[in-house]
Design a protein around this motif. Structure first.
Motif, PDB file in Angstrom:
ATOM      1  N   PHE A  58      43.678  47.212   7.305  1.00 32.29           N
ATOM      2  CA  PHE A  58      42.902  46.022   6.897  1.00 32.29           C
ATOM      3  C   PHE A  58      42.170  46.370   5.946  1.00 32.29           C
ATOM      4  O   PHE A  58      40.884  46.782   5.581  1.00 32.29           O
ATOM      5  N   SER A  59      42.916  45.929   4.304  1.00 26.82           N
ATOM      6  CA  SER A  59      42.125  46.335   3.225  1.00 26.82           C
ATOM      7  C   SER A  59      41.415  45.165   2.828  1.00 26.82           C
ATOM      8  O   SER A  59      41.395  44.076   3.329  1.00 26.82           O
TER       9      SER A  59
ATOM     10  N   SER B 106      50.357  41.242   8.322  1.00 26.10           N
ATOM     11  CA  SER B 106      49.340  41.540   9.359  1.00 26.10           C
ATOM     12  C   SER B 106      49.273  40.833  10.502  1.00 26.10           C
ATOM     13  O   SER B 106      49.274  41.317  11.610  1.00 26.10           O
TER      14      SER B 106
ATOM     15  N   GLU C 198      40.497  43.524  11.947  1.00 26.81           N
ATOM     16  CA  GLU C 198      40.201  44.915  11.509  1.00 26.81           C
ATOM     17  C   GLU C 198      40.273  45.927  12.545  1.00 26.81           C
ATOM     18  O   GLU C 198      40.749  47.044  12.311  1.00 26.81           O
ATOM     19  N   LYS C 199      40.041  45.582  13.773  1.00 31.52           N
ATOM     20  CA  LYS C 199      40.264  46.303  14.802  1.00 31.52           C
ATOM     21  C   LYS C 199      41.624  46.649  15.164  1.00 31.52           C
ATOM     22  O   LYS C 199      42.078  47.704  15.574  1.00 31.52           O
TER      23      LYS C 199
ATOM     24  N   GLN D  40      41.690  41.339   3.677  1.00 30.64           N
ATOM     25  CA  GLN D  40      40.462  40.579   4.358  1.00 30.64           C
ATOM     26  C   GLN D  40      40.342  39.095   3.494  1.00 30.64           C
ATOM     27  O   GLN D  40      39.769  38.360   3.908  1.00 30.64           O
TER      28      GLN D  40
ATOM     29  N   TYR E  67      36.836  40.574  12.345  1.00 33.32           N
ATOM     30  CA  TYR E  67      36.691  41.732  13.167  1.00 33.32           C
ATOM     31  C   TYR E  67      38.176  42.139  14.063  1.00 33.32           C
ATOM     32  O   TYR E  67      38.181  43.416  14.084  1.00 33.32           O
TER      33      TYR E  67
END
Length: 161
Positions: A131-132, A18, A124-125, A136, A121
């Motif tokens: 973004f599972s 990620s 995620e964006k 997270q 945040y």
């Protein structure tokens, strides 16, 4: 940092994957993080002053060259943590000192939960469907380990220093 860090091999892989998608545009993604931070806690804005200049708005702060440098530094700290997932303890002294610096400018330990929320945040964006819940959780664990090390910087200073 504790050597028995709670990240599994799978979680470290999720963090690396990620971060690879985010780290190519650190300022762009850092702006998302700090925009969210100021939305969640506008009272943090006065902590960011350069040459005694107070920013009138988050937008003014977010466009200041000095603040963009701060964003680059924050993203470099995250990058260092990702680069040292197997041995975060080598960052212990650096993070402890970083905690002392943040305390010296008036940052409260409680603000780090809002920063963590803003980091998630931003991820995620940036990551969208990637973004599972597992991503997270992995990032939350890493962030908590970094914050614990920074908090030790607070605890090593007497109150009022």
């Amino acid at each position: 940092m504790e050597s028995g860090m709670p990240l599994s091999g799978g979680q470290r892989a999720l963090i690396r994957e990620s971060w690879q998608r985010v780290s190519g545009s650190p300022v762009q993604h850092g702006l998302v993080l700090f925009s969210r931070l100021f939305d969640l806690d506008p009272d943090l804005l006065p902590l960011f002053q350069y040459n005694c200049k107070q920013f009138a708005s988050p937008q003014e702060c977010l466009s200041a060259p000095e603040f963009l440098d701060h964003i680059r530094k924050v993203m470099l700290v995250i990058d260092a943590a990702v680069s040292h997932l197997e041995n975060l303890s080598c960052l212990e002294e650096y993070l402890c000192n970083l905690g002392k610096k943040h305390q010296a400018v008036g940052v409260k330990v409680e603000s780090f939960s809002t920063v963590g929320e803003s980091l998630l945040y931003m991820l995620e964006k940036c990551l969208g469907a990637a973004f599972s819940p597992e991503v997270q959780e992995a990032w939350s664990k890493l962030y908590n380990a970094v914050v614990k090390a920074m908090q030790r910087g607070w605890e090593s200073l007497p109150e009022g220093d």
